[in-house]
Design an enzyme around this catalytic site. Sequence first.
Site, PDB file in Angstrom:
ATOM      1  CG  ASN A  11      -1.699   1.328   1.403  1.00 62.10           C
ATOM      2  OD1 ASN A  11      -1.642   2.007   0.537  1.00 62.10           O
ATOM      3  ND2 ASN A  11      -2.379   1.428   2.563  1.00 62.10           N
ATOM      4  CD1 TRP A  12       3.600   1.049  -2.467  1.00 69.72           C
ATOM      5  CD2 TRP A  12       3.702   2.183  -4.574  1.00 69.72           C
ATOM      6  NE1 TRP A  12       4.334   0.381  -3.397  1.00 69.72           N
ATOM      7  CE2 TRP A  12       4.490   0.987  -4.515  1.00 69.72           C
ATOM      8  CE3 TRP A  12       3.469   2.927  -5.795  1.00 69.72           C
ATOM      9  CZ2 TRP A  12       5.085   0.589  -5.651  1.00 69.72           C
ATOM     10  CZ3 TRP A  12       4.214   2.307  -6.754  1.00 69.72           C
ATOM     11  CH2 TRP A  12       4.956   1.307  -6.889  1.00 69.72           C
ATOM     12  CE  LYS A  13       0.441   3.278   4.828  1.00 72.70           C
ATOM     13  NZ  LYS A  13       0.555   3.496   6.118  1.00 72.70           N
ATOM     14  CG  HIS A  98      -5.652   1.535   4.924  1.00 70.77           C
ATOM     15  ND1 HIS A  98      -5.278   2.770   5.862  1.00 70.77           N
ATOM     16  CD2 HIS A  98      -4.643   0.824   4.867  1.00 70.77           C
ATOM     17  CE1 HIS A  98      -3.951   2.083   6.186  1.00 70.77           C
ATOM     18  NE2 HIS A  98      -3.611   1.143   6.005  1.00 70.77           N
ATOM     19  CD  GLU A 100      -2.617   5.398   6.844  1.00 66.21           C
ATOM     20  OE1 GLU A 100      -2.696   5.402   5.553  1.00 66.21           O
ATOM     21  OE2 GLU A 100      -1.715   4.778   7.194  1.00 66.21           O
ATOM     22  CD  GLU A 170      -3.387  -3.088   7.014  1.00 68.86           C
ATOM     23  OE1 GLU A 170      -2.030  -3.136   6.636  1.00 68.86           O
ATOM     24  OE2 GLU A 170      -3.814  -1.887   6.918  1.00 68.86           O
ATOM     25  N   GLY A 176       2.567   1.794  10.805  1.00 74.82           N
ATOM     26  CA  GLY A 176       3.575   2.797  10.687  1.00 74.82           C
ATOM     27  C   GLY A 176       4.446   3.133  12.143  1.00 74.82           C
ATOM     28  CB  SER A 216       5.387  -2.346  11.786  1.00 73.04           C
ATOM     29  OG  SER A 216       5.079  -0.974  12.037  1.00 73.04           O
ATOM     30  N   GLY A 237       2.862  -1.340   4.074  1.00 67.32           N
ATOM     31  CA  GLY A 237       2.937   0.089   3.802  1.00 67.32           C
ATOM     32  C   GLY A 237       4.481   0.540   3.671  1.00 67.32           C
ATOM     33  N   GLY A 238       5.085   1.176   4.580  1.00 64.97           N
ATOM     34  CA  GLY A 238       6.276   1.811   4.445  1.00 64.97           C
ATOM     35  C   GLY A 238       7.299   0.952   3.713  1.00 64.97           C
TER      36      GLY A 238
HETATM   37  C1  PEP Z   1      -0.583  -0.007   5.956  1.00 57.95           C
HETATM   38  O1  PEP Z   1      -0.704   1.232   6.020  1.00 57.95           O
HETATM   39  O2  PEP Z   1      -1.378  -0.675   5.437  1.00 57.95           O
HETATM   40  C2  PEP Z   1       0.511  -0.614   6.769  1.00 57.95           C
HETATM   41  C3  PEP Z   1       0.663  -1.883   7.016  1.00 57.95           C
HETATM   42  O3  PEP Z   1       1.681   0.215   6.833  1.00 57.95           O
HETATM   43  P1  PEP Z   1       2.944  -0.100   7.476  1.00 57.95           P
HETATM   44  O4  PEP Z   1       3.453  -1.460   6.887  1.00 57.95           O
HETATM   45  O5  PEP Z   1       3.767   0.973   7.198  1.00 57.95           O
HETATM   46  O6  PEP Z   1       2.979  -0.353   8.937  1.00 57.95           O
END
Ligand code: PEP
Length: 254
Positions: A11-13, A98, A100, A170, A176, A216, A237-238
Site C-alpha cells: 500500500n503506497w498511500k 483502510h 487511515e 491491520e 507505521g 510494520s 505500507g512503508g
Molecule cells: C498499512 O498502512 O497498510 C501498513 C501496513 O503500513 P506499515 O507497513 O507502514 O505499518
Amino acid sequence: MANRRVIVAGNWKLNKTAAETRSTIMSLRNKLAGVDTRAEVVVFPPFVSLETAVDAARETTVRVGAQNVYWEKSGAFTGEVSAEMLEALGLDYVLLGHSERRAMFGETDETVSRRLAAVLEGRLTPVVCVGEVLQERESGATADVLKRQVEGALKDVAPDHVGRIVVAYEPVWAIGTGKTASPEIANEAHTLIRNTIAVMFGRSAADETSILYGGSVKPENTAALMAESELDGVLVGGASLDAASFAGIVRAAG
Ligand code: PEP
C-alpha cells in the site's frame, strides 16, 4: 490446510508520482526476476499513477490495485471513482476500509459494506481492512471490534461471492509505528476473523478466505509471521515503497 491464495501487497498511500511509480515497478520486476514465490504480488499506488502502474507491470506477475473506490457507478460525486473505471484501467484489486480512511476520512463499517457490494458486482478483488486501535486492544475489546467490523462489512455479501474477498487484519497500533504484532497475536486475530466468517457463511467458505496481516511488516519479520497457520500473506505500507525491501518481503514470504 486449505488451499488459500497467498498475497504480498504494498500500500503506497500518498507516495510516488507516476514517474516514480514506473521506476519502482521496473526495479521491482528486476528484483523479482527468477524469484520462485507462491505469492501473488500486488501494489496499490495513488489513483493518478494507476495507469502507469498497469503499463509498467505488463507482462509481469505484479498486479495493481487502487486504494479506494466509490459505490456509485456515475453521477454528481465530485472527486470519486467507480469500480467500473478501475476495471477499465486493467486493475485487479482494490483496498477497502483502510484504518487511515476510517480515522481521517469518515469511513465506517456501513460505507465499507456499500463499497464492497459495488466491487463484487464487477471483477476486482476487494481487500477489506479491519483492526483494533491500541485502546481497544488494551481494554480487551479486540475480539468484539474485529467481529463488528467483519460482520458490518460483509453483511450484504451473497454466499457465492465470499470466495472473492480478501481480508487484511491491520492492528492500528502496529501501522507505521515499527511495532509489529507478534506472530501469535496476529494468528489469534486471524482465527477470530476466520471464525466470524465461518459463522456468517460456513466453515468451508471461511477456510478458503485469504487473510493478510498488515502493520510494520519488514523483510526481517515476514518469515516468522508467514509461518503461522492462519496468515495467508501480508499488506505492507512503508517497507513496500522501496523495491529492494518489498522484494525482500516477497522472498521471505516464500
Ligand atoms: C498499512 O498502512 O497498510 C501498513 C501496513 O503500513 P506499515 O507497513 O507502514 O505499518
